[in-house]
Design a protein around this motif. Structure first.
Motif, PDB file in Angstrom:
ATOM      1  N   LEU A  78       0.743  -1.273   0.157  1.00  0.00           N
ATOM      2  CA  LEU A  78       0.172   0.153   0.273  1.00  0.00           C
ATOM      3  C   LEU A  78       0.698   1.398   0.057  1.00  0.00           C
ATOM      4  N   ARG A  79       2.165   1.276   0.284  1.00  0.00           N
ATOM      5  CA  ARG A  79       2.822   2.195   0.217  1.00  0.00           C
ATOM      6  C   ARG A  79       3.737   2.705  -0.953  1.00  0.00           C
ATOM      7  N   MET A  80       4.051   4.429  -1.070  1.00  0.00           N
ATOM      8  CA  MET A  80       4.685   4.747  -2.426  1.00  0.00           C
ATOM      9  C   MET A  80       5.911   5.718  -1.732  1.00  0.00           C
ATOM     10  N   ALA A  81       6.649   4.962  -1.640  1.00  0.00           N
ATOM     11  CA  ALA A  81       7.929   5.587  -1.205  1.00  0.00           C
ATOM     12  C   ALA A  81       9.144   5.403  -3.020  1.00  0.00           C
ATOM     13  N   VAL A  82      10.119   6.694  -2.466  1.00  0.00           N
ATOM     14  CA  VAL A  82      11.505   6.287  -3.233  1.00  0.00           C
ATOM     15  C   VAL A  82      12.557   5.990  -2.269  1.00  0.00           C
ATOM     16  N   SER A  83      13.460   5.648  -2.434  1.00  0.00           N
ATOM     17  CA  SER A  83      14.883   4.750  -1.816  1.00  0.00           C
ATOM     18  C   SER A  83      15.692   6.088  -1.578  1.00  0.00           C
ATOM     19  N   GLY A  84      15.749   6.672  -2.909  1.00  0.00           N
ATOM     20  CA  GLY A  84      16.369   8.340  -2.812  1.00  0.00           C
ATOM     21  C   GLY A  84      16.425   8.987  -4.005  1.00  0.00           C
ATOM     22  N   PRO A  85      16.858  10.007  -4.099  1.00  0.00           N
ATOM     23  CA  PRO A  85      16.532  11.449  -5.075  1.00  0.00           C
ATOM     24  C   PRO A  85      17.038  11.071  -6.839  1.00  0.00           C
ATOM     25  N   GLU A  86      17.990   9.616  -6.472  1.00  0.00           N
ATOM     26  CA  GLU A  86      18.015   9.856  -8.256  1.00  0.00           C
ATOM     27  C   GLU A  86      16.328   9.551  -9.301  1.00  0.00           C
ATOM     28  N   ALA A  87      16.222   8.534  -8.244  1.00  0.00           N
ATOM     29  CA  ALA A  87      14.316   8.620  -9.568  1.00  0.00           C
ATOM     30  C   ALA A  87      14.058   9.808  -9.563  1.00  0.00           C
ATOM     31  N   MET A  88      14.444  10.485  -8.548  1.00  0.00           N
ATOM     32  CA  MET A  88      13.419  11.954  -8.928  1.00  0.00           C
ATOM     33  C   MET A  88      14.167  12.562  -9.940  1.00  0.00           C
ATOM     34  N   THR A  89      15.564  13.168  -9.780  1.00  0.00           N
ATOM     35  CA  THR A  89      16.228  13.889 -10.222  1.00  0.00           C
ATOM     36  C   THR A  89      16.252  13.015 -11.930  1.00  0.00           C
ATOM     37  N   ARG A  90      16.488  11.891 -12.360  1.00  0.00           N
ATOM     38  CA  ARG A  90      16.200  11.585 -13.344  1.00  0.00           C
ATOM     39  C   ARG A  90      15.123  11.873 -14.382  1.00  0.00           C
ATOM     40  N   TYR A  91      14.161  11.469 -13.291  1.00  0.00           N
ATOM     41  CA  TYR A  91      12.389  12.414 -13.843  1.00  0.00           C
ATOM     42  C   TYR A  91      12.750  14.201 -13.889  1.00  0.00           C
ATOM     43  N   LEU A  92      12.797  14.596 -13.668  1.00  0.00           N
ATOM     44  CA  LEU A  92      13.408  15.696 -13.972  1.00  0.00           C
ATOM     45  C   LEU A  92      13.884  16.897 -15.247  1.00  0.00           C
ATOM     46  N   ASP A  93      15.211  16.097 -15.260  1.00  0.00           N
ATOM     47  CA  ASP A  93      16.003  16.291 -16.537  1.00  0.00           C
ATOM     48  C   ASP A  93      14.920  15.761 -17.446  1.00  0.00           C
ATOM     49  N   ARG A  94      14.050  15.200 -17.455  1.00  0.00           N
ATOM     50  CA  ARG A  94      13.143  14.531 -18.588  1.00  0.00           C
ATOM     51  C   ARG A  94      12.265  14.937 -19.001  1.00  0.00           C
ATOM     52  N   HIS A  95      11.647  15.862 -17.859  1.00  0.00           N
ATOM     53  CA  HIS A  95      10.425  16.782 -18.122  1.00  0.00           C
ATOM     54  C   HIS A  95      10.690  17.680 -17.354  1.00  0.00           C
ATOM     55  N   PRO A  96      11.217  18.855 -18.019  1.00  0.00           N
ATOM     56  CA  PRO A  96      11.066  20.087 -18.076  1.00  0.00           C
ATOM     57  C   PRO A  96      10.105  21.378 -17.996  1.00  0.00           C
ATOM     58  N   MET A  97       8.757  20.781 -18.459  1.00  0.00           N
ATOM     59  CA  MET A  97       7.933  21.170 -18.133  1.00  0.00           C
ATOM     60  C   MET A  97       7.657  21.346 -16.674  1.00  0.00           C
ATOM     61  N   ILE A  98       7.860  20.513 -15.400  1.00  0.00           N
ATOM     62  CA  ILE A  98       7.656  20.792 -14.353  1.00  0.00           C
ATOM     63  C   ILE A  98       8.382  21.455 -13.737  1.00  0.00           C
ATOM     64  N   THR A  99       7.766  22.453 -12.892  1.00  0.00           N
ATOM     65  CA  THR A  99       7.840  23.907 -11.911  1.00  0.00           C
ATOM     66  C   THR A  99       7.495  23.477 -10.663  1.00  0.00           C
ATOM     67  N   ASP A 100       7.748  23.121 -10.266  1.00  0.00           N
ATOM     68  CA  ASP A 100       7.351  22.622  -8.861  1.00  0.00           C
ATOM     69  C   ASP A 100       7.470  21.229  -8.737  1.00  0.00           C
ATOM     70  N   VAL A 101       7.972  21.290  -7.708  1.00  0.00           N
ATOM     71  CA  VAL A 101       8.741  19.415  -6.663  1.00  0.00           C
ATOM     72  C   VAL A 101       8.027  19.584  -5.230  1.00  0.00           C
ATOM     73  N   LEU A 102       7.129  19.024  -4.531  1.00  0.00           N
ATOM     74  CA  LEU A 102       6.081  18.698  -3.154  1.00  0.00           C
ATOM     75  C   LEU A 102       6.949  17.323  -2.981  1.00  0.00           C
ATOM     76  N   LEU A 103       7.939  17.780  -2.010  1.00  0.00           N
ATOM     77  CA  LEU A 103       7.869  17.135  -1.374  1.00  0.00           C
ATOM     78  C   LEU A 103       7.206  16.330  -0.310  1.00  0.00           C
ATOM     79  N   THR A 104       6.814  15.170   0.225  1.00  0.00           N
ATOM     80  CA  THR A 104       5.092  14.728   1.403  1.00  0.00           C
ATOM     81  C   THR A 104       5.631  13.027   1.957  1.00  0.00           C
TER      82      THR A 104
END
Length: 437
Positions: free
Chosen positions: A170-196
């Motif tokens: 049932l849980r959602m989680a990333v183990s580190g920032p690598e997936a986030m940074t790689r995804y951001l690098d592929r999606h330059p339309m993203i202007t907002d990042v929310l840590l939640t």
């Protein structure tokens, strides 16, 4: 402010959970039945409360009717009667395996991931694990750091309750920032990042920085806004006041604002009592000193804040302490909604009557807002049309951006509590409901 807290306690407080729940409720209220019922419900829905909430926020002379008690402590009405009976039977029999099996079954019936979060919001890439991120709206990426998937205390109404139970699927989680940074690098339309989460401020600052500092690198200059969702001011303000961890998190926010990022600390504030202690006020002042913008949001729920005066007092206190009222949400269709949910018509009346009691600076909260599968739907009013009464609605945000800002109508339903209980008012309104008749 000097506080006698060791480094661990300054970061994460002493808390009560599990079997200690019954003992605490009996000690503080003298009511063993209330304690037993709370223990039964806690087998299904997560319970955790910090020493600060227990000692500083709850008026135990009013319990169980104190709003912060209602916010944090389980009550039998959080479960349907048939669900409560099944769990209670297993508890009385002392059948641990039976409790686990029954609890898992009940959780599965409580819509643990509302709004199609898992099926529609999770990014899909063959070479990027998106299971700990959500990308529902083009401009905004939600990130769930594994180390932040708990809270100093749990709100009973939390729509992310499934993050905190003992069911890994049932849980959602990333183990580190690598997936986030790689995804951001592929999606330059993203202007907002929310840590939640959870709550990112349960994390050590060095772990939090590992997610935030990569946003300062030149290849991610398209990220203008950094948001951090937290209830630390309410549930453990010492996170921002005591010791090197408090100082380091403030320095981190200062680095982000100095680099030109808009840093928004998204405070979850449900009741004015959360802002009335000296330590909470000091924590807000320290946060504001970093240059971050403080915004506040919460759902309107029964037993806690289902009163216009409660919201007017809350908004006025927020403005007084440099917090911008941001959203009044509607309780989502998950978890303990039988206990906390309100009809949409009542939620709208509370919002409108609260607005009447505050100045313009307190009227910045948008609401009541349903964060539903197609987007954030605000109830703008109840109107009389040629064919009868209707809810006037509008998308503040939507999966389909073409829907945003266009007024539409739903048939007025005095009992409806959620988006999927509404029907289009007329033919032109059907497109806003996915073509439903």
């Amino acid at each position: 402010m000097t506080l006698a807290l060791d480094s661990h306690t300054a970061l994460n407080p002493r808390s009560v959970s599990g079997d200690r729940l019954r003992k605490l409720v009996v000690e503080r209220t003298g009511d063993p039945v209330l304690a037993h019922e709370a223990h039964v419900v806690s087998q299904v829905l997560p319970f955790k409360v910090s020493s600060y909430v227990v000692d500083e926020l709850i008026d135990w002379d009013r319990a169980p009717d104190d709003p912060i008690y209602r916010l944090t402590f389980p009550h039998r009405d959080m479960l349907e009667p048939e669900h409560f009976a099944v769990i209670e039977q297993a508890v009385v029999q002392g059948d641990r395996a039976g409790i686990r099996k029954a609890a898992d079954a009940v959780r599965g019936s409580l819509n643990p991931h509302p709004g199609d979060q898992m099926s529609m919001n999770v990014p899909q890439h063959d070479d990027i694990d998106g299971s700990g991120m959500q990308h529902k709206y083009a401009e905004t990426l939600l990130v769930f750091p594994r180390q932040g998937q708990t809270c100093h205390s749990y709100c009973g109404y939390c729509f992310r309750w499934a993050q905190f139970v003992d069911q890994a699927d049932l849980r959602m989680a990333v183990s580190g920032p690598e997936a986030m940074t790689r995804y951001l690098d592929r999606h330059p339309m993203i202007t907002d990042v929310l840590l939640t989460g959870g709550d990112p401020l349960v994390m050590r600052t060095d772990l939090l920085a590992s997610y935030l500092e990569p946003l300062l690198e030149p290849e991610r200059e398209h990220v203008d806004t950094v948001r951090i969702g937290t209830k630390a001011v309410s549930f453990w303000p010492y996170r921002l006041l005591a010791g090197p961890e408090a100082d380091s998190v403030l320095r981190l926010l200062e680095r982000l604002t100095a680099a030109g990022k808009h840093v928004a600390v998204m405070l979850h504030l449900s009741h004015v009592a959360e802002l009335q202690t000296d330590v909470a006020k000091a924590a807000l002042a320290r946060l504001a000193s970093t240059g971050a913008v403080l915004r506040a949001q919460a759902p309107v729920v029964r037993h806690v804040n289902d009163d216009p005066r409660a919201w007017a007092d809350l908004w006025q206190a927020q403005v007084r302490h440099n917090v911008v009222p941001y959203y009044m949400f509607v309780e989502r269709d998950t978890g303990a909604r039988p206990y906390y949910g309100l009809p949409l018509a009542r939620a709208y009346d509370i919002y409108r009557e609260a607005l009447q009691q505050v100045s313009g600076l307190g009227r910045t909260a948008r609401g009541p807002v349903m964060s539903a599968s197609p987007g954030k739907v605000v109830i703008d009013g109840v109107v009389e049309l040629d064919g009868g009464r209707a809810f006037a609605l509008r998308y503040l945000q939507a999966r389909n951006p073409q829907m945003v800002g266009r007024p539409f109508f739903a048939v007025y339903d005095e009992q409806a509590q959620w988006w999927d209980e509404l029907r289009p008012y007329g033919p032109r309104d059907r497109e806003f409901f996915g073509g439903l008749s």
